[in-house]
Scaffold this motif. Structure first.
Motif, mmCIF file in Angstrom:
data_model
loop_
_atom_site.group_PDB
_atom_site.id
_atom_site.type_symbol
_atom_site.label_atom_id
_atom_site.label_comp_id
_atom_site.label_asym_id
_atom_site.label_seq_id
_atom_site.Cartn_x
_atom_site.Cartn_y
_atom_site.Cartn_z
ATOM 1 N N ILE A 78 3.926 10.141 7.670
ATOM 2 C CA ILE A 78 3.415 11.033 8.678
ATOM 3 C C ILE A 78 2.566 10.275 10.005
ATOM 4 C CG2 ILE A 78 1.901 13.175 8.956
ATOM 5 C CD1 ILE A 78 3.104 14.217 6.076
ATOM 6 N N GLN A 79 1.736 9.538 9.301
ATOM 7 C CA GLN A 79 0.950 9.058 10.358
ATOM 8 C C GLN A 79 1.854 8.000 11.413
ATOM 9 O OE1 GLN A 79 -2.483 9.495 10.605
ATOM 10 N NE2 GLN A 79 -1.728 11.165 9.372
ATOM 11 N N ASN A 80 2.811 7.442 10.747
ATOM 12 C CA ASN A 80 3.710 6.406 11.450
ATOM 13 C C ASN A 80 4.507 7.300 12.445
ATOM 14 O OD1 ASN A 80 2.814 3.823 10.551
ATOM 15 N ND2 ASN A 80 4.432 4.165 8.648
ATOM 16 N N ALA A 81 5.240 8.515 11.740
ATOM 17 C CA ALA A 81 6.014 9.175 12.592
ATOM 18 C C ALA A 81 5.121 9.883 13.936
ATOM 19 C CB ALA A 81 6.692 10.241 11.737
ATOM 20 N N SER A 82 3.905 10.290 13.501
ATOM 21 C CA SER A 82 3.055 11.027 14.625
ATOM 22 C C SER A 82 2.422 9.996 15.487
ATOM 23 C CB SER A 82 2.155 11.828 14.051
ATOM 24 O OG SER A 82 1.271 10.994 13.192
ATOM 25 N N LYS A 83 2.698 8.817 15.451
ATOM 26 C CA LYS A 83 1.963 7.816 16.172
ATOM 27 C C LYS A 83 0.611 7.755 16.245
ATOM 28 C CE LYS A 83 5.966 7.151 19.011
ATOM 29 N NZ LYS A 83 6.806 6.809 20.529
ATOM 30 N N SER A 84 -0.148 7.973 15.327
ATOM 31 C CA SER A 84 -1.617 8.416 15.008
ATOM 32 C C SER A 84 -2.033 7.106 15.176
ATOM 33 C CB SER A 84 -1.856 9.121 13.684
ATOM 34 O OG SER A 84 -1.393 10.326 13.840
ATOM 35 N N GLY A 85 -3.257 6.921 16.145
ATOM 36 C CA GLY A 85 -3.914 5.613 16.399
ATOM 37 C C GLY A 85 -5.270 5.420 15.494
ATOM 38 N N TRP A 86 -5.822 6.747 15.005
ATOM 39 C CA TRP A 86 -7.009 6.569 14.324
ATOM 40 C C TRP A 86 -7.125 5.882 12.952
ATOM 41 C CZ3 TRP A 86 -8.002 8.705 9.462
ATOM 42 C CH2 TRP A 86 -7.015 9.359 8.869
ATOM 43 N N SER A 87 -5.723 6.170 12.157
ATOM 44 C CA SER A 87 -5.588 5.909 10.970
ATOM 45 C C SER A 87 -5.093 4.388 10.860
ATOM 46 C CB SER A 87 -4.497 6.802 10.201
ATOM 47 O OG SER A 87 -3.218 6.645 10.767
ATOM 48 N N ILE A 88 -4.497 3.487 11.666
ATOM 49 C CA ILE A 88 -4.072 2.209 11.469
ATOM 50 C C ILE A 88 -4.763 1.654 10.581
ATOM 51 C CG2 ILE A 88 -3.005 0.267 12.527
ATOM 52 C CD1 ILE A 88 -1.793 2.972 13.383
ATOM 53 N N ILE A 89 -6.211 1.402 10.578
ATOM 54 C CA ILE A 89 -6.764 0.342 9.736
ATOM 55 C C ILE A 89 -6.809 0.968 8.184
ATOM 56 C CG2 ILE A 89 -8.362 -0.409 11.523
ATOM 57 C CD1 ILE A 89 -10.606 1.361 9.838
ATOM 58 N N ILE A 90 -6.294 2.254 8.048
ATOM 59 C CA ILE A 90 -6.278 2.872 6.806
ATOM 60 C C ILE A 90 -4.903 2.669 6.095
ATOM 61 C CG2 ILE A 90 -6.755 4.679 4.931
ATOM 62 C CD1 ILE A 90 -8.154 5.891 7.345
ATOM 63 N N HIS A 91 -3.812 2.226 6.892
ATOM 64 C CA HIS A 91 -2.515 2.246 6.585
ATOM 65 C C HIS A 91 -2.269 0.866 5.288
ATOM 66 C CE1 HIS A 91 -0.005 3.788 10.006
ATOM 67 N NE2 HIS A 91 -1.109 4.280 9.876
ATOM 68 N N PRO A 92 -2.898 0.047 5.251
ATOM 69 C CA PRO A 92 -2.691 -0.914 4.055
ATOM 70 C C PRO A 92 -3.309 -0.353 2.767
ATOM 71 C CG PRO A 92 -3.714 -2.145 5.997
ATOM 72 C CD PRO A 92 -3.668 -0.705 6.517
ATOM 73 N N ILE A 93 -4.123 0.552 2.820
ATOM 74 C CA ILE A 93 -4.686 1.230 1.465
ATOM 75 C C ILE A 93 -3.685 2.113 1.179
ATOM 76 C CG2 ILE A 93 -6.504 2.681 0.842
ATOM 77 C CD1 ILE A 93 -7.427 0.092 1.632
ATOM 78 N N MET A 94 -3.109 2.871 2.200
ATOM 79 C CA MET A 94 -1.932 4.017 1.797
ATOM 80 C C MET A 94 -0.668 3.108 1.079
ATOM 81 S SD MET A 94 -1.628 6.206 4.924
ATOM 82 C CE MET A 94 -3.296 6.478 5.941
ATOM 83 N N GLU A 95 -0.300 1.901 1.877
ATOM 84 C CA GLU A 95 0.564 1.098 1.057
ATOM 85 C C GLU A 95 0.392 0.496 -0.411
ATOM 86 O OE1 GLU A 95 1.976 -2.075 3.689
ATOM 87 O OE2 GLU A 95 2.330 -1.037 5.581
ATOM 88 N N LYS A 96 -0.878 0.270 -0.442
ATOM 89 C CA LYS A 96 -1.317 -0.292 -1.878
ATOM 90 C C LYS A 96 -1.316 0.823 -2.872
ATOM 91 C CE LYS A 96 -2.362 -4.299 0.043
ATOM 92 N NZ LYS A 96 -1.662 -4.014 1.172
ATOM 93 N N ILE A 97 -1.585 2.124 -2.435
ATOM 94 C CA ILE A 97 -1.466 3.078 -3.359
ATOM 95 C C ILE A 97 0.018 3.251 -3.772
ATOM 96 C CG2 ILE A 97 -2.031 5.547 -3.774
ATOM 97 C CD1 ILE A 97 -4.530 5.242 -1.901
ATOM 98 N N SER A 98 0.970 3.261 -2.411
ATOM 99 C CA SER A 98 2.412 3.573 -2.761
ATOM 100 C C SER A 98 3.024 2.533 -3.605
ATOM 101 C CB SER A 98 2.990 3.506 -1.624
ATOM 102 O OG SER A 98 2.370 4.438 -0.347
ATOM 103 N N SER A 99 2.373 1.368 -4.062
ATOM 104 C CA SER A 99 2.746 0.397 -4.599
ATOM 105 C C SER A 99 3.251 0.668 -6.059
ATOM 106 C CB SER A 99 1.885 -0.923 -4.506
ATOM 107 O OG SER A 99 0.843 -0.554 -5.265
ATOM 108 N N PHE A 100 2.785 1.922 -6.538
ATOM 109 C CA PHE A 100 2.999 2.130 -7.955
ATOM 110 C C PHE A 100 4.487 2.927 -8.045
ATOM 111 C CE2 PHE A 100 2.670 5.467 -11.375
ATOM 112 C CZ PHE A 100 2.548 4.883 -12.413
ATOM 113 N N ILE A 101 4.978 3.386 -7.046
ATOM 114 C CA ILE A 101 6.388 3.905 -6.723
ATOM 115 C C ILE A 101 7.439 3.303 -7.671
ATOM 116 C CG2 ILE A 101 8.147 4.740 -5.580
ATOM 117 C CD1 ILE A 101 6.052 5.404 -3.295
ATOM 118 N N PRO A 102 7.456 1.905 -7.636
ATOM 119 C CA PRO A 102 8.656 1.296 -8.249
ATOM 120 C C PRO A 102 8.160 1.445 -9.847
ATOM 121 C CG PRO A 102 7.913 -0.098 -6.285
ATOM 122 C CD PRO A 102 6.931 1.073 -6.707
ATOM 123 N N TYR A 103 7.152 1.036 -10.325
ATOM 124 C CA TYR A 103 6.724 1.215 -11.665
ATOM 125 C C TYR A 103 6.822 2.600 -12.205
ATOM 126 C CZ TYR A 103 4.998 -3.375 -10.286
ATOM 127 O OH TYR A 103 4.943 -4.629 -9.775
ATOM 128 N N GLY A 104 6.243 3.487 -11.364
ATOM 129 C CA GLY A 104 6.375 4.797 -11.748
ATOM 130 C C GLY A 104 7.628 5.533 -12.077
#
Length: 403
Positions: free
Chosen positions: A69-95
């Protein structure tokens, strides 16, 4: 941050979960004379594993959805948090592997089957178990179609995850506008895909456990839970890394915006909860209110009590602008919301599979095992990669973000 010590603690949590199962097995063997195979295939244990698997994979998918949603909305404020979101998403393959394995085990081992509609006798008019209502739903609730659509959903979630992860990694090196446009496009495709399939998959994972009950709002109700738990965990990890001085660009303004999302997503979940409950209460149709009456009987109005951690506490504590910037308050609310939504998932699943309530080892050990694995994967990914996103065109805007 001492990641080695943290990993040891997480591994210890997983081992404790396994030891609890072993203790339960020994106790069951001596007192109930159950064989080891019967203990491993105990239905209540697999119900606990299913609840924990659903909870943690939805948390991870919720984080990934918020990132998209942040990528699609082109939000600027959240960019530094994107890596955190990606790391939390890393459980998707295992889950996905864990959840799909449990689904397959339900199909091939009838002793632990938690999907009642998989019983062939329900579709046989000559059987005493014949159920006309379930038989009419056979066009959707049939094993081949169930396996195919769940496999496709989990596979595509993983494809989107790896695609966005790889494009992000490439963008961080190339600084290319073309890579940024690809990230934008693939995020939109995922949101479209998820908005169509998430209601269907919520019917499969949870609502199909009680095929007699139907809610057209249920998919959106569960989707709002995806988002609020994802945002809660993003907030918790960001605050922890900030406290350990590993996330220097995470400022009060970022915390404030995350808190606003946490506040609004909690209200969204509460809106769907209230909409579903009031419609059924007002309609007073036996087939519909049975869902709530059963939970009232087993859990003593738990469907009302879950409003406290999931609605009242976020509402009261995050309404103030100053509270939204207070790390201690936001951190506490985020943990309470995560606990509240685990109770919500437990309430959605367990009453349809059991007629009594008692907290046992088989309820606790799966949380420790699946939850420990979830944390281990996330912190391993945080430790093994950078958590800065220099290549994104909005990176400097995010770094200088002010409320």
């Amino acid at each position: 941050m001492n990641f080695k010590l943290l990993k040891k603690i997480i591994i210890a949590i997983i081992i404790i979960g396994l030891l609890l199962i072993i203790y339960h097995g020994i106790n069951s063997y001596f007192y109930n004379k159950n064989s080891f195979l019967n203990i491993i295939m105990e239905k209540k244990l697999w119900i606990g594993l299913y609840v924990s698997s659903i909870y943690f994979i939805t948390l991870s998918i919720g984080s990934f959805l918020f990132l998209s949603i942040q990528n699609a909305s082109k939000s600027g404020w959240s960019i530094i948090i994107h890596p955190i979101m990606e790391k939390i998403s890393s459980f998707i393959p295992y889950g996905s592997i864990i959840l799909f394995y449990i689904i397959l085990l339900n199909i091939f081992n009838k002793n632990i089957c938690i999907f009642n509609w998989m019983n062939n006798n329900l579709y046989n008019p000559h059987s005493i178990e014949y159920d006309k209502i379930i038989e009419k739903k056979n066009i959707y609730l049939n094993i081949p179609f169930f396996i195919v659509r769940n496999f496709i959903f989990l596979l595509l979630c993983n494809i989107f995850y790896f695609k966005i992860k790889n494009i992000s990694k490439k963008l961080n090196i190339s600084y290319s506008i073309n890579d940024y446009k690809k990230l934008y496009s693939i995020s939109i495709y995922f949101i479209i895909f998820f908005s169509i399939t998430s209601p269907l998959i919520s019917w499969d994972w949870i609502m199909s456990l009680n095929p007699h009950w139907l809610s057209t709002l249920f998919g959106w109700y569960l989707l709002s839970g995806f988002i609020v738990t994802g945002i809660s965990f993003i907030t918790i990890i960001s605050i922890i890394l900030k406290k350990k001085k590993l996330f220097p660009f995470f400022k009060e303004s970022h915390l404030h915006d995350l808190s606003k999302y946490l506040f609004s997503s909690s209200l969204l979940w509460s809106y769907f909860w209230l909409s579903q409950f009031l419609l059924y209460w007002y309609g007073n149709i036996p087939e519909e209110i049975y869902y709530f009456l059963k939970r009232e009987k087993i859990f003593h109005n738990i469907h009302l009590w879950i409003l406290i951690p999931n609605f009242l506490i976020p509402l009261l504590l995050l309404m103030s602008k100053n509270n939204k910037k207070n790390i201690k308050i936001v951190f506490t609310v985020s943990i309470i919301v995560l606990i509240g939504h685990y109770i919500n998932i437990y309430n959605l699943i367990v009453p349809d599979l059991s007629n009594n309530f008692s907290v046992e080892i088989t309820d606790i050990s799966p949380i420790l095992i699946i939850g420990g694995l979830f944390l281990y994967i996330i912190f391993t990914n945080i430790n093994n990669s950078k958590i800065n996103y220099y290549g994104h065109p909005f990176y400097h805007e995010s770094k200088q973000h002010k409320t």
